[in-house]
Scaffold this motif. Structure first.
Motif, PDB file in Angstrom:
ATOM      1  N   SER A 141      -7.602  22.420 -62.226  1.00  0.00           N
ATOM      2  CA  SER A 141      -8.174  22.919 -63.441  1.00  0.00           C
ATOM      3  C   SER A 141      -8.190  21.418 -64.628  1.00  0.00           C
ATOM      4  O   SER A 141      -7.978  21.318 -64.894  1.00  0.00           O
ATOM      5  CB  SER A 141      -6.979  23.920 -63.614  1.00  0.00           C
ATOM      6  OG  SER A 141      -6.327  23.705 -63.574  1.00  0.00           O
ATOM      7  N   ILE A 142      -9.352  22.395 -65.320  1.00  0.00           N
ATOM      8  CA  ILE A 142      -8.871  21.985 -67.019  1.00  0.00           C
ATOM      9  C   ILE A 142      -8.895  22.396 -67.644  1.00  0.00           C
ATOM     10  O   ILE A 142      -9.812  23.434 -67.958  1.00  0.00           O
ATOM     11  CB  ILE A 142     -11.024  20.916 -66.460  1.00  0.00           C
ATOM     12  CG1 ILE A 142     -10.873  20.032 -68.057  1.00  0.00           C
ATOM     13  CG2 ILE A 142     -11.800  21.713 -66.625  1.00  0.00           C
ATOM     14  CD1 ILE A 142     -11.635  18.862 -68.008  1.00  0.00           C
ATOM     15  N   ALA A 143      -8.965  22.273 -68.657  1.00  0.00           N
ATOM     16  CA  ALA A 143      -8.245  22.740 -70.018  1.00  0.00           C
ATOM     17  C   ALA A 143      -9.098  22.499 -71.070  1.00  0.00           C
ATOM     18  O   ALA A 143     -10.526  22.195 -71.231  1.00  0.00           O
ATOM     19  CB  ALA A 143      -6.655  22.989 -70.916  1.00  0.00           C
TER      20      ALA A 143
ATOM     21  N   ALA B  44     -13.046  31.445 -64.609  1.00  0.00           N
ATOM     22  CA  ALA B  44     -12.796  30.949 -66.329  1.00  0.00           C
ATOM     23  C   ALA B  44     -11.536  32.011 -66.240  1.00  0.00           C
ATOM     24  O   ALA B  44     -11.306  32.737 -66.619  1.00  0.00           O
ATOM     25  CB  ALA B  44     -14.477  30.812 -67.069  1.00  0.00           C
ATOM     26  N   GLU B  45     -10.949  30.812 -67.343  1.00  0.00           N
ATOM     27  CA  GLU B  45      -9.361  31.745 -67.435  1.00  0.00           C
ATOM     28  C   GLU B  45      -9.026  31.353 -68.896  1.00  0.00           C
ATOM     29  O   GLU B  45      -9.056  30.316 -69.752  1.00  0.00           O
ATOM     30  CB  GLU B  45      -8.593  31.618 -66.527  1.00  0.00           C
ATOM     31  CG  GLU B  45      -7.227  32.474 -66.915  1.00  0.00           C
ATOM     32  CD  GLU B  45      -6.672  32.199 -65.434  1.00  0.00           C
ATOM     33  OE1 GLU B  45      -6.950  31.987 -64.507  1.00  0.00           O
ATOM     34  OE2 GLU B  45      -4.934  32.230 -66.078  1.00  0.00           O
TER      35      GLU B  45
ATOM     36  N   GLY C  98     -11.348  26.221 -63.782  1.00  0.00           N
ATOM     37  CA  GLY C  98     -10.980  26.124 -62.155  1.00  0.00           C
ATOM     38  C   GLY C  98     -11.719  25.680 -60.957  1.00  0.00           C
ATOM     39  O   GLY C  98     -12.419  26.962 -60.824  1.00  0.00           O
ATOM     40  N   TRP C  99     -11.107  25.241 -60.167  1.00  0.00           N
ATOM     41  CA  TRP C  99     -11.952  25.423 -58.681  1.00  0.00           C
ATOM     42  C   TRP C  99     -10.775  25.476 -57.818  1.00  0.00           C
ATOM     43  O   TRP C  99      -9.575  25.077 -58.086  1.00  0.00           O
ATOM     44  CB  TRP C  99     -12.525  24.548 -58.440  1.00  0.00           C
ATOM     45  CG  TRP C  99     -13.450  23.481 -59.297  1.00  0.00           C
ATOM     46  CD1 TRP C  99     -13.446  22.729 -60.198  1.00  0.00           C
ATOM     47  CD2 TRP C  99     -15.422  24.509 -58.948  1.00  0.00           C
ATOM     48  NE1 TRP C  99     -15.343  23.048 -60.589  1.00  0.00           N
ATOM     49  CE2 TRP C  99     -15.838  23.477 -59.632  1.00  0.00           C
ATOM     50  CE3 TRP C  99     -15.865  25.023 -58.095  1.00  0.00           C
ATOM     51  CZ2 TRP C  99     -17.242  23.652 -59.872  1.00  0.00           C
ATOM     52  CZ3 TRP C  99     -17.029  25.237 -57.884  1.00  0.00           C
ATOM     53  CH2 TRP C  99     -17.982  24.352 -58.343  1.00  0.00           C
ATOM     54  N   TYR C 100     -11.419  27.052 -56.772  1.00  0.00           N
ATOM     55  CA  TYR C 100      -9.753  27.080 -55.651  1.00  0.00           C
ATOM     56  C   TYR C 100     -11.086  27.668 -54.492  1.00  0.00           C
ATOM     57  O   TYR C 100     -12.444  27.253 -54.949  1.00  0.00           O
ATOM     58  CB  TYR C 100      -9.516  28.985 -56.562  1.00  0.00           C
ATOM     59  CG  TYR C 100      -8.767  29.155 -57.172  1.00  0.00           C
ATOM     60  CD1 TYR C 100      -9.211  28.746 -58.920  1.00  0.00           C
ATOM     61  CD2 TYR C 100      -7.302  29.250 -56.938  1.00  0.00           C
ATOM     62  CE1 TYR C 100      -8.366  28.984 -59.574  1.00  0.00           C
ATOM     63  CE2 TYR C 100      -6.940  29.830 -58.087  1.00  0.00           C
ATOM     64  CZ  TYR C 100      -7.176  28.785 -59.826  1.00  0.00           C
ATOM     65  OH  TYR C 100      -6.353  29.737 -60.431  1.00  0.00           O
TER      66      TYR C 100
ATOM     67  N   LEU D 296      -8.061  36.688 -69.607  1.00  0.00           N
ATOM     68  CA  LEU D 296      -9.479  37.563 -69.328  1.00  0.00           C
ATOM     69  C   LEU D 296      -9.468  36.098 -67.705  1.00  0.00           C
ATOM     70  O   LEU D 296      -8.837  35.617 -68.239  1.00  0.00           O
ATOM     71  CB  LEU D 296     -10.704  36.779 -69.924  1.00  0.00           C
ATOM     72  CG  LEU D 296     -10.178  37.540 -71.816  1.00  0.00           C
ATOM     73  CD1 LEU D 296     -10.764  36.994 -72.579  1.00  0.00           C
ATOM     74  CD2 LEU D 296     -10.818  39.280 -71.179  1.00  0.00           C
ATOM     75  N   ARG D 297     -10.515  37.025 -66.714  1.00  0.00           N
ATOM     76  CA  ARG D 297     -10.335  35.830 -65.711  1.00  0.00           C
ATOM     77  C   ARG D 297     -12.197  36.582 -65.003  1.00  0.00           C
ATOM     78  O   ARG D 297     -12.088  37.397 -64.763  1.00  0.00           O
ATOM     79  CB  ARG D 297      -8.906  35.938 -65.349  1.00  0.00           C
ATOM     80  CG  ARG D 297      -8.669  35.163 -63.755  1.00  0.00           C
ATOM     81  CD  ARG D 297      -7.420  35.117 -62.911  1.00  0.00           C
ATOM     82  NE  ARG D 297      -7.345  34.116 -62.640  1.00  0.00           N
ATOM     83  CZ  ARG D 297      -6.321  34.349 -62.014  1.00  0.00           C
ATOM     84  NH1 ARG D 297      -5.910  34.660 -60.973  1.00  0.00           N
ATOM     85  NH2 ARG D 297      -6.136  32.641 -60.718  1.00  0.00           N
TER      86      ARG D 297
END
Length: 117
Positions: A50-52, A97-98, A35-37, A104-105
């Motif tokens: 975000s992209i899964a 990254a998650e 993801g981008w925040y 996990l993050r």
């Protein structure tokens, strides 16, 4: 340890474009949601896109139609193509990254994007 390294930020005029990149290392990239925040001065860090792991994407309403998130699993890299940039897009952009199933993050160090004339 896991590393996420963002690049591609900078100063751009309103209406311009930028492409952010986030290179990941020391993680099994293809199984992570990426993801981008964005965090503007004095504001919270908010999800931009975000992209899964299966390639499905999600965008914040204000970015729909202007931003495109993509990933290249062969290069362990996630991208954010930002078009028609507006001053309100200004902020520090963080890569994420998650794996929620494992709790996990991970975060990158951020890259500054400034949209100004």
């Amino acid at each position: 340890q896991v590393q996420l390294v963002e690049s591609g930020g900078g100063l751009v005029q309103p209406g311009g474009s930028l492409r952010l990149s986030c290179a990941a290392s020391r993680l099994f990239f293809r199984v992570y949601a990426m993801g981008w925040y964005r965090q503007a001065p004095g504001a919270e860090r908010d999800l931009v896109a975000s992209i899964a792991s299966d390639g499905s994407t999600n965008y914040a309403d204000s970015e729909k139609g202007r931003f495109i998130i993509s990933r290249d699993n062969a290069k362990n890299t996630v991208y954010l193509q930002m078009n028609n940039l507006k001053p309100e897009d200004t902020g520090v952009y963080y890569c994420n990254a998650e794996r929620t199933d494992y709790g996990l993050r991970f975060w990158g160090q951020g890259t500054q994007v400034t949209v100004s004339s």
